[in-house]
Design a protein around this motif. Structure first.
Motif, mmCIF file in Angstrom:
data_model
loop_
_atom_site.group_PDB
_atom_site.id
_atom_site.type_symbol
_atom_site.label_atom_id
_atom_site.label_comp_id
_atom_site.label_asym_id
_atom_site.label_seq_id
_atom_site.Cartn_x
_atom_site.Cartn_y
_atom_site.Cartn_z
ATOM 1 N N TYR A 20 0.853 -1.191 0.000
ATOM 2 C CA TYR A 20 0.000 0.000 0.000
ATOM 3 C C TYR A 20 0.887 1.238 0.000
ATOM 4 O O TYR A 20 1.821 1.361 0.797
ATOM 5 N N HIS A 21 0.581 2.154 -0.896
ATOM 6 C CA HIS A 21 1.265 3.447 -0.906
ATOM 7 C C HIS A 21 0.276 4.469 -1.448
ATOM 8 O O HIS A 21 -0.175 4.374 -2.596
ATOM 9 N N GLU A 22 -0.064 5.420 -0.614
ATOM 10 C CA GLU A 22 -1.075 6.422 -0.962
ATOM 11 C C GLU A 22 -0.742 7.141 -2.266
ATOM 12 O O GLU A 22 0.367 7.608 -2.475
ATOM 13 N N GLN A 23 -1.727 7.209 -3.149
ATOM 14 C CA GLN A 23 -1.725 7.916 -4.427
ATOM 15 C C GLN A 23 -0.659 7.406 -5.398
ATOM 16 O O GLN A 23 -0.277 8.115 -6.328
ATOM 17 N N ALA A 24 -0.202 6.166 -5.215
ATOM 18 C CA ALA A 24 0.733 5.547 -6.151
ATOM 19 C C ALA A 24 -0.007 4.537 -7.025
ATOM 20 O O ALA A 24 -1.135 4.132 -6.714
ATOM 21 N N SER A 25 0.635 4.121 -8.112
ATOM 22 C CA SER A 25 0.012 3.173 -9.033
ATOM 23 C C SER A 25 1.077 2.403 -9.818
ATOM 24 O O SER A 25 1.133 2.475 -11.039
ATOM 25 N N LEU A 26 1.931 1.663 -9.094
ATOM 26 C CA LEU A 26 2.988 0.878 -9.728
ATOM 27 C C LEU A 26 2.925 -0.564 -9.222
ATOM 28 O O LEU A 26 3.177 -0.829 -8.033
ATOM 29 N N CYS A 27 2.602 -1.485 -10.103
ATOM 30 C CA CYS A 27 2.481 -2.898 -9.751
ATOM 31 C C CYS A 27 3.777 -3.397 -9.129
ATOM 32 O O CYS A 27 4.865 -3.187 -9.668
ATOM 33 N N GLY A 28 3.643 -4.052 -7.967
ATOM 34 C CA GLY A 28 4.789 -4.599 -7.277
ATOM 35 C C GLY A 28 5.567 -3.597 -6.459
ATOM 36 O O GLY A 28 6.395 -3.971 -5.637
ATOM 37 N N VAL A 29 5.307 -2.315 -6.659
ATOM 38 C CA VAL A 29 6.037 -1.253 -5.966
ATOM 39 C C VAL A 29 5.155 -0.587 -4.919
ATOM 40 O O VAL A 29 5.537 -0.466 -3.761
ATOM 41 N N GLY A 30 3.963 -0.144 -5.310
ATOM 42 C CA GLY A 30 3.056 0.498 -4.369
ATOM 43 C C GLY A 30 1.844 1.078 -5.048
ATOM 44 O O GLY A 30 1.917 1.540 -6.195
ATOM 45 N N CYS A 31 0.712 1.008 -4.361
ATOM 46 C CA CYS A 31 -0.520 1.623 -4.863
ATOM 47 C C CYS A 31 -1.522 1.737 -3.728
ATOM 48 O O CYS A 31 -1.385 1.096 -2.693
ATOM 49 N N ASP A 32 -2.514 2.570 -3.958
ATOM 50 C CA ASP A 32 -3.688 2.597 -3.095
ATOM 51 C C ASP A 32 -4.829 1.995 -3.914
ATOM 52 O O ASP A 32 -4.602 1.484 -5.015
ATOM 53 N N CYS A 33 -6.045 2.047 -3.403
ATOM 54 C CA CYS A 33 -7.152 1.390 -4.108
ATOM 55 C C CYS A 33 -7.398 2.000 -5.480
ATOM 56 O O CYS A 33 -7.601 1.272 -6.459
ATOM 57 N N LEU A 34 -7.363 3.311 -5.585
ATOM 58 C CA LEU A 34 -7.564 3.953 -6.881
ATOM 59 C C LEU A 34 -6.379 3.681 -7.797
ATOM 60 O O LEU A 34 -6.544 3.487 -9.004
ATOM 61 N N GLY A 35 -5.179 3.633 -7.237
ATOM 62 C CA GLY A 35 -4.000 3.314 -8.031
ATOM 63 C C GLY A 35 -4.077 1.914 -8.624
ATOM 64 O O GLY A 35 -3.620 1.675 -9.748
ATOM 65 N N LEU A 36 -4.649 0.973 -7.880
ATOM 66 C CA LEU A 36 -4.867 -0.372 -8.407
ATOM 67 C C LEU A 36 -5.796 -0.306 -9.619
ATOM 68 O O LEU A 36 -5.497 -0.861 -10.679
ATOM 69 N N ALA A 37 -6.919 0.380 -9.479
ATOM 70 C CA ALA A 37 -7.870 0.506 -10.593
ATOM 71 C C ALA A 37 -7.216 1.198 -11.790
ATOM 72 O O ALA A 37 -7.422 0.786 -12.936
ATOM 73 N N ARG A 38 -6.425 2.218 -11.537
ATOM 74 C CA ARG A 38 -5.734 2.926 -12.623
ATOM 75 C C ARG A 38 -4.752 2.000 -13.330
ATOM 76 O O ARG A 38 -4.637 2.009 -14.556
ATOM 77 N N GLY A 39 -4.034 1.190 -12.561
ATOM 78 C CA GLY A 39 -3.083 0.265 -13.160
ATOM 79 C C GLY A 39 -3.763 -0.803 -13.994
ATOM 80 O O GLY A 39 -3.297 -1.146 -15.089
ATOM 81 N N VAL A 40 -4.869 -1.333 -13.501
ATOM 82 C CA VAL A 40 -5.629 -2.317 -14.277
ATOM 83 C C VAL A 40 -6.145 -1.648 -15.550
ATOM 84 O O VAL A 40 -6.069 -2.227 -16.641
ATOM 85 N N TRP A 41 -6.644 -0.427 -15.450
ATOM 86 C CA TRP A 41 -7.099 0.323 -16.629
ATOM 87 C C TRP A 41 -5.986 0.396 -17.675
ATOM 88 O O TRP A 41 -6.197 0.100 -18.848
ATOM 89 N N ARG A 42 -4.795 0.819 -17.249
ATOM 90 C CA ARG A 42 -3.691 0.986 -18.199
ATOM 91 C C ARG A 42 -3.358 -0.322 -18.912
ATOM 92 O O ARG A 42 -3.068 -0.332 -20.107
ATOM 93 N N GLU A 43 -3.407 -1.444 -18.182
ATOM 94 C CA GLU A 43 -3.059 -2.732 -18.784
ATOM 95 C C GLU A 43 -4.176 -3.285 -19.670
ATOM 96 O O GLU A 43 -3.898 -3.952 -20.666
#
Length: 146
Positions: A20-43
């Motif tokens: 968990y990392h607030e306002q991040a969106s990097l798989c394996g590095v760190g993300c918050d809940c919205l960052g997870l959704a953003r990462g899935v969107w990008r992929e």
């Protein structure tokens, strides 16, 4: 046209264990809940259509606008939360009458993936407590359909 739910789920599962990392969106590095959704969107879909502004962590925040839901409506197809299929993005209202500020992705009728503080990205049962907090549900579009 909507994205293949199996692809959405497989993509989300690749994020399991991401810290968990607030306002991040990097798989394996760190993300918050919205960052997870953003990462899935990008992929699954492609480039994010607009930048995500900074946001408050306050799950009890009150206000006249459902900012996350409004943003999702701009690029995803809304569906009835009770009918949301696996692969759907769900927005949770963590405090009654507060705006929806937590995000997860359904992986089955009784499970979902989300990023949770101190735990990172996890898959867990969609218990009645979680289910009753779902305020909105959206389907990822197929790449090129936004």
């Amino acid at each position: 046209m909507t994205a293949d739910p199996a692809r959405v789920i497989a993509t989300a599962r690749r994020w399991l264990g991401t810290p968990y990392h607030e306002q991040a969106s990097l798989c394996g590095v760190g993300c918050d809940c919205l960052g997870l959704a953003r990462g899935v969107w990008r992929e699954v879909v492609g480039d994010e259509p607009f930048p995500i502004p900074p946001y408050s962590r306050d799950w009890g925040e009150m206000g006249p606008r459902e900012v996350l839901a409004e943003g999702a409506r701009r690029m995803m197809m809304e569906t009835v939360p009770a009918d949301a299929p696996p692969g759907a993005l769900v927005l949770f209202r963590m405090v009654p009458r507060a705006i929806a500020k937590h995000v997860g992705i359904l992986t089955g009728p009784q499970s979902f993936i989300h990023a949770y503080e101190h735990l990172g990205v996890i898959e867990q049962p969609l218990t009645p407590g979680w289910r009753r907090r779902i305020a909105f549900a959206f389907l990822f579009p197929r790449s090129g359909n936004i």
